[in-house]
Design a protein around this motif. Structure first.
Motif, mmCIF file in Angstrom:
data_model
loop_
_atom_site.group_PDB
_atom_site.id
_atom_site.type_symbol
_atom_site.label_atom_id
_atom_site.label_comp_id
_atom_site.label_asym_id
_atom_site.label_seq_id
_atom_site.Cartn_x
_atom_site.Cartn_y
_atom_site.Cartn_z
ATOM 1 N N ASP A 87 58.793 60.789 18.757
ATOM 2 C CA ASP A 87 59.199 61.376 17.578
ATOM 3 C C ASP A 87 60.562 61.760 17.646
ATOM 4 O O ASP A 87 61.070 62.790 18.446
ATOM 5 C CB ASP A 87 58.258 62.221 17.295
ATOM 6 C CG ASP A 87 58.553 63.046 15.792
ATOM 7 O OD1 ASP A 87 59.049 62.462 14.943
ATOM 8 O OD2 ASP A 87 58.270 64.152 15.377
ATOM 9 N N THR A 100 60.208 64.364 21.069
ATOM 10 C CA THR A 100 58.829 64.770 21.401
ATOM 11 C C THR A 100 57.753 63.606 21.357
ATOM 12 O O THR A 100 58.058 62.443 20.842
ATOM 13 C CB THR A 100 58.008 65.708 20.468
ATOM 14 O OG1 THR A 100 57.959 65.285 19.058
ATOM 15 C CG2 THR A 100 59.143 67.022 20.386
ATOM 16 N N ASN A 102 53.953 62.992 20.231
ATOM 17 C CA ASN A 102 53.119 63.448 19.445
ATOM 18 C C ASN A 102 51.724 62.792 19.642
ATOM 19 O O ASN A 102 51.648 61.704 19.395
ATOM 20 C CB ASN A 102 53.402 63.504 18.175
ATOM 21 C CG ASN A 102 54.786 64.222 17.775
ATOM 22 O OD1 ASN A 102 55.322 64.832 18.652
ATOM 23 N ND2 ASN A 102 55.181 63.857 16.570
ATOM 24 N N ILE A 116 52.019 68.402 21.487
ATOM 25 C CA ILE A 116 53.534 67.871 21.475
ATOM 26 C C ILE A 116 54.074 68.251 22.740
ATOM 27 O O ILE A 116 54.236 69.329 23.256
ATOM 28 C CB ILE A 116 54.166 68.578 20.316
ATOM 29 C CG1 ILE A 116 53.557 68.246 18.845
ATOM 30 C CG2 ILE A 116 55.678 68.523 20.305
ATOM 31 C CD1 ILE A 116 54.082 69.094 17.877
ATOM 32 N N SER A 201 59.146 66.979 15.934
ATOM 33 C CA SER A 201 58.100 67.677 15.354
ATOM 34 C C SER A 201 58.269 69.008 15.833
ATOM 35 O O SER A 201 57.443 69.988 15.677
ATOM 36 C CB SER A 201 56.828 67.127 15.764
ATOM 37 O OG SER A 201 56.878 66.875 17.258
ATOM 38 N N ALA A 228 50.037 66.189 14.935
ATOM 39 C CA ALA A 228 50.076 67.040 16.154
ATOM 40 C C ALA A 228 50.625 68.436 15.826
ATOM 41 O O ALA A 228 50.026 69.393 15.936
ATOM 42 C CB ALA A 228 50.672 66.414 17.321
ATOM 43 N N GLY A 229 51.722 68.360 14.844
ATOM 44 C CA GLY A 229 52.594 69.608 14.702
ATOM 45 C C GLY A 229 51.423 70.331 13.482
ATOM 46 O O GLY A 229 51.445 71.632 13.692
#
Length: 265
Positions: A87, A100, A102, A116, A201, A228-229
């Motif tokens: 990401d 990141t 994710n 993350i 993220s 994920a965030g």
């Protein structure tokens, strides 16, 4: 916090981080997909590694780099992984470190687990929403054990409400006119505003760990950019609210494009 699926996601993210850094530290070759978005060898290699961990769980996967399954099939899934192997590919290409891995597990449209991983700094964020637990761990290596991750865990703590100045998360790559209007509206309430810039993220993470108050995203994102965030934020009482429905963002939708949203307490 211990959970088998979560540990699989942690291990997958760390192994993906290692191959991403192998590419990052060599010459980066960039291709462009049909939608003109960049693709590197890191995206492909990280996706392959993540798949080797997630496929054996027999839980279906939505990944930016996998061929997407038709909604007629997906709508029958009550659970799925949602993955972005890299990401922030633009940040990767710029070599600014703000990209990141994710990985989220979604149940009935809602993020349940989230990981993350930030390969450059070897920082991992982990969340179990049902247990209202999220932590950050600073690691020594991409090849540490799950136990070492838990030993290094520091609980995430968002900021208190009504801080001044208000720290607003903005994107390094895209600050839309609507986001600028949002900033101006807060200034018009007589508050000072500080814009905190982050890529990928990590924008969710800095709200969840108390380094910003709010993240307005009035520009396009896909489900793998946010799942994920959102798990990490939801686990510590931060909401990710759709501007279309005024409810939490949902996942495994027919259209994997997210509506605009606001991340705040």
């Amino acid at each position: 916090m211990k959970n088998k699926q979560l540990e699989i996601a942690i291990e997958a993210s760390l192994k993906a981080g290692k191959v991403i850094m192998d590419v990052y530290n060599s010459k980066i070759e960039v291709e462009y997909k049909d939608d003109k978005s960049p693709l590197t060898e890191a995206d492909t290699r990280a996706n392959d590694i993540i798949n080797t961990f997630l496929v054996p769980t027999n839980i279906p996967i939505i990944s930016e780099e996998n061929k997407q399954t038709e909604y007629s099939t997906r709508k029958r899934w009550n659970q799925c992984w949602i993955v972005d192997p890299v990401d922030g590919t633009k940040e990767f290409i710029k070599r600014n470190g703000e990209f990141t891995v994710n990985i989220a597990l979604v149940t009935n449209g809602k993020p349940e687990l989230g990981v993350i991983y930030v390969p450059v700094t070897k920082t991992i964020y982990v969340a179990n929403v049902a247990e209202n637990e999220a932590f950050k761990a600073q690691l020594d290596s991409h090849e540490v054990s799950i136990e070492a991750v838990y030993r290094a865990a520091v609980k995430l703590q968002p900021k208190a409400l009504n801080s001044n100045p208000v720290q607003i998360v903005g994107s390094r790559s895209h600050m839309s006119p609507e986001t600028l209007d949002f900033v101006d509206a807060i200034k018009n309430e007589g508050k000072e505003v500080e814009v905190v810039s982050k890529g990928s993220s990590l924008k969710f993470c800095i709200v969840a760990e108390g380094n910003a108050d709010v993240y307005p995203r009035f520009a396009p994102t896909m489900e793998w950019d946010t799942a994920a965030g959102q798990a990490i934020c939801n686990a510590v009482g931060i909401h990710v609210i759709s501007k279309e429905t005024n409810q939490e963002l949902l996942y495994n939708k027919e259209n994997l494009l997210n509506p605009w949203f606001l991340v705040s307490k």
